[in-house]
Design a protein around this motif. Structure first.
Motif, mmCIF file in Angstrom:
data_model
loop_
_atom_site.group_PDB
_atom_site.id
_atom_site.type_symbol
_atom_site.label_atom_id
_atom_site.label_comp_id
_atom_site.label_asym_id
_atom_site.label_seq_id
_atom_site.Cartn_x
_atom_site.Cartn_y
_atom_site.Cartn_z
ATOM 1 N N PRO A 59 -4.100 2.693 -3.133
ATOM 2 C CA PRO A 59 -2.640 2.801 -3.049
ATOM 3 C C PRO A 59 -1.892 1.697 -3.796
ATOM 4 O O PRO A 59 -0.719 1.851 -4.097
ATOM 5 C CB PRO A 59 -2.357 2.727 -1.536
ATOM 6 C CG PRO A 59 -3.557 2.057 -0.954
ATOM 7 C CD PRO A 59 -4.715 2.402 -1.841
ATOM 8 N N ASP A 60 -2.573 0.601 -4.126
ATOM 9 C CA ASP A 60 -1.894 -0.495 -4.825
ATOM 10 C C ASP A 60 -1.971 -0.364 -6.345
ATOM 11 O O ASP A 60 -1.470 -1.216 -7.068
ATOM 12 C CB ASP A 60 -2.484 -1.846 -4.392
ATOM 13 C CG ASP A 60 -3.958 -1.980 -4.745
ATOM 14 O OD1 ASP A 60 -4.662 -0.959 -4.803
ATOM 15 O OD2 ASP A 60 -4.401 -3.125 -4.951
ATOM 16 N N LYS A 61 -2.555 0.712 -6.861
ATOM 17 C CA LYS A 61 -2.646 0.938 -8.312
ATOM 18 C C LYS A 61 -1.655 2.028 -8.702
ATOM 19 O O LYS A 61 -1.246 2.841 -7.882
ATOM 20 C CB LYS A 61 -4.053 1.393 -8.691
ATOM 21 C CG LYS A 61 -5.150 0.424 -8.289
ATOM 22 C CD LYS A 61 -5.529 -0.449 -9.436
ATOM 23 C CE LYS A 61 -6.806 -1.190 -9.123
ATOM 24 N NZ LYS A 61 -6.722 -2.595 -9.127
ATOM 25 N N ALA A 62 -1.289 2.030 -9.993
ATOM 26 C CA ALA A 62 -0.396 3.080 -10.490
ATOM 27 C C ALA A 62 -1.082 4.432 -10.310
ATOM 28 O O ALA A 62 -2.154 4.667 -10.865
ATOM 29 C CB ALA A 62 -0.071 2.831 -11.953
ATOM 30 N N TYR A 63 -0.478 5.294 -9.518
ATOM 31 C CA TYR A 63 -1.071 6.581 -9.168
ATOM 32 C C TYR A 63 -0.987 7.538 -10.348
ATOM 33 O O TYR A 63 0.098 7.824 -10.841
ATOM 34 C CB TYR A 63 -0.329 7.153 -7.958
ATOM 35 C CG TYR A 63 -0.990 8.345 -7.319
ATOM 36 C CD1 TYR A 63 -2.202 8.212 -6.654
ATOM 37 C CD2 TYR A 63 -0.400 9.594 -7.368
ATOM 38 C CE1 TYR A 63 -2.811 9.300 -6.036
ATOM 39 C CE2 TYR A 63 -0.995 10.691 -6.755
ATOM 40 C CZ TYR A 63 -2.202 10.536 -6.094
ATOM 41 O OH TYR A 63 -2.803 11.610 -5.489
ATOM 42 N N HIS A 64 -2.133 8.007 -10.816
ATOM 43 C CA HIS A 64 -2.125 8.922 -11.953
ATOM 44 C C HIS A 64 -2.710 10.291 -11.614
ATOM 45 O O HIS A 64 -2.938 11.095 -12.496
ATOM 46 C CB HIS A 64 -2.877 8.306 -13.137
ATOM 47 C CG HIS A 64 -4.366 8.219 -12.925
ATOM 48 N ND1 HIS A 64 -4.986 7.090 -12.484
ATOM 49 C CD2 HIS A 64 -5.345 9.137 -13.085
ATOM 50 C CE1 HIS A 64 -6.278 7.303 -12.384
ATOM 51 N NE2 HIS A 64 -6.532 8.540 -12.743
ATOM 52 N N CYS A 65 -2.931 10.561 -10.342
ATOM 53 C CA CYS A 65 -3.557 11.821 -9.949
ATOM 54 C C CYS A 65 -2.605 13.011 -10.078
ATOM 55 O O CYS A 65 -3.021 14.158 -9.976
ATOM 56 C CB CYS A 65 -4.104 11.720 -8.523
ATOM 57 S SG CYS A 65 -5.342 10.416 -8.345
ATOM 58 N N GLU A 66 -1.352 12.745 -10.289
ATOM 59 C CA GLU A 66 -0.351 13.764 -10.607
ATOM 60 C C GLU A 66 0.147 13.458 -12.021
ATOM 61 O O GLU A 66 -0.011 12.356 -12.515
ATOM 62 C CB GLU A 66 0.838 13.683 -9.624
ATOM 63 C CG GLU A 66 0.489 13.935 -8.186
ATOM 64 C CD GLU A 66 0.386 15.413 -7.841
ATOM 65 O OE1 GLU A 66 0.512 16.280 -8.733
ATOM 66 O OE2 GLU A 66 0.152 15.705 -6.658
ATOM 67 N N GLY A 67 0.721 14.436 -12.669
ATOM 68 C CA GLY A 67 1.329 14.170 -13.977
ATOM 69 C C GLY A 67 0.415 14.397 -15.165
ATOM 70 O O GLY A 67 -0.160 15.474 -15.318
ATOM 71 N N THR A 68 0.253 13.367 -15.977
ATOM 72 C CA THR A 68 -0.375 13.512 -17.292
ATOM 73 C C THR A 68 -1.807 14.025 -17.258
ATOM 74 O O THR A 68 -2.256 14.624 -18.225
ATOM 75 C CB THR A 68 -0.357 12.173 -18.046
ATOM 76 O OG1 THR A 68 -1.069 11.199 -17.266
ATOM 77 C CG2 THR A 68 1.053 11.685 -18.289
#
Length: 139
Positions: A59-68
């Protein structure tokens, strides 16, 4: 037990060698990888969006599981001739990778992935193409 995976994670799992975003992520990814490696008849359901790998993204990292990553998912599924909603064994997915992919495909498909530079996913595709097994994590 069915493991739910998005398109690009079908390839990430081939190159998983214990590296990850956090300790919790690695524990989860290792459990999934080893389950599939040891029990290749395990059922996999291909889904759209966050999957069983994503559930341990820190949770403390930039979440990339949605989007690009949706574009990458679509590209991987197109390359493999698969669609979201399909179910099959992990072995059937590995057999398909061995039939339709070469290691160089990783550098073309996964251009935005920070793990691509390590060459482990290309190595995984190569192992399958040669009829070899994926290694145990840490081996």
């Amino acid at each position: 037990m069915t493991i739910r995976l998005r398109g690009h994670h079908l390839l990430c799992l081939l190159g998983y060698r214990g590296m990850g975003y956090s300790d919790d992520f690695c524990v989860n990814m290792t459990a999934i990888y080893e389950k599939l490696r040891v029990e290749p008849e395990t059922e996999v359901e291909i889904i759209t969006g966050p999957d069983d790998v994503c559930k341990a993204y820190p949770p403390d990292k930039a979440y990339h599981c949605e989007g690009t990553v949706y574009g990458l998912d679509a590209d991987v599924l197109a390359k493999l001739g698969l669609r979201a909603g399909e179910r099959g064994s992990w072995q059937s997915i590995c057999d398909r990778v061995a039939k339709v992919m070469v290691p160089e495909d990783i550098s073309h498909l996964c251009t935005t992935c920070p793990w691509e530079k390590y060459g482990v996913c290309a190595e995984g595709v190569g192992l399958l193409a040669e009829g070899k097994s994926l290694p145990k994590v840490g081996a």
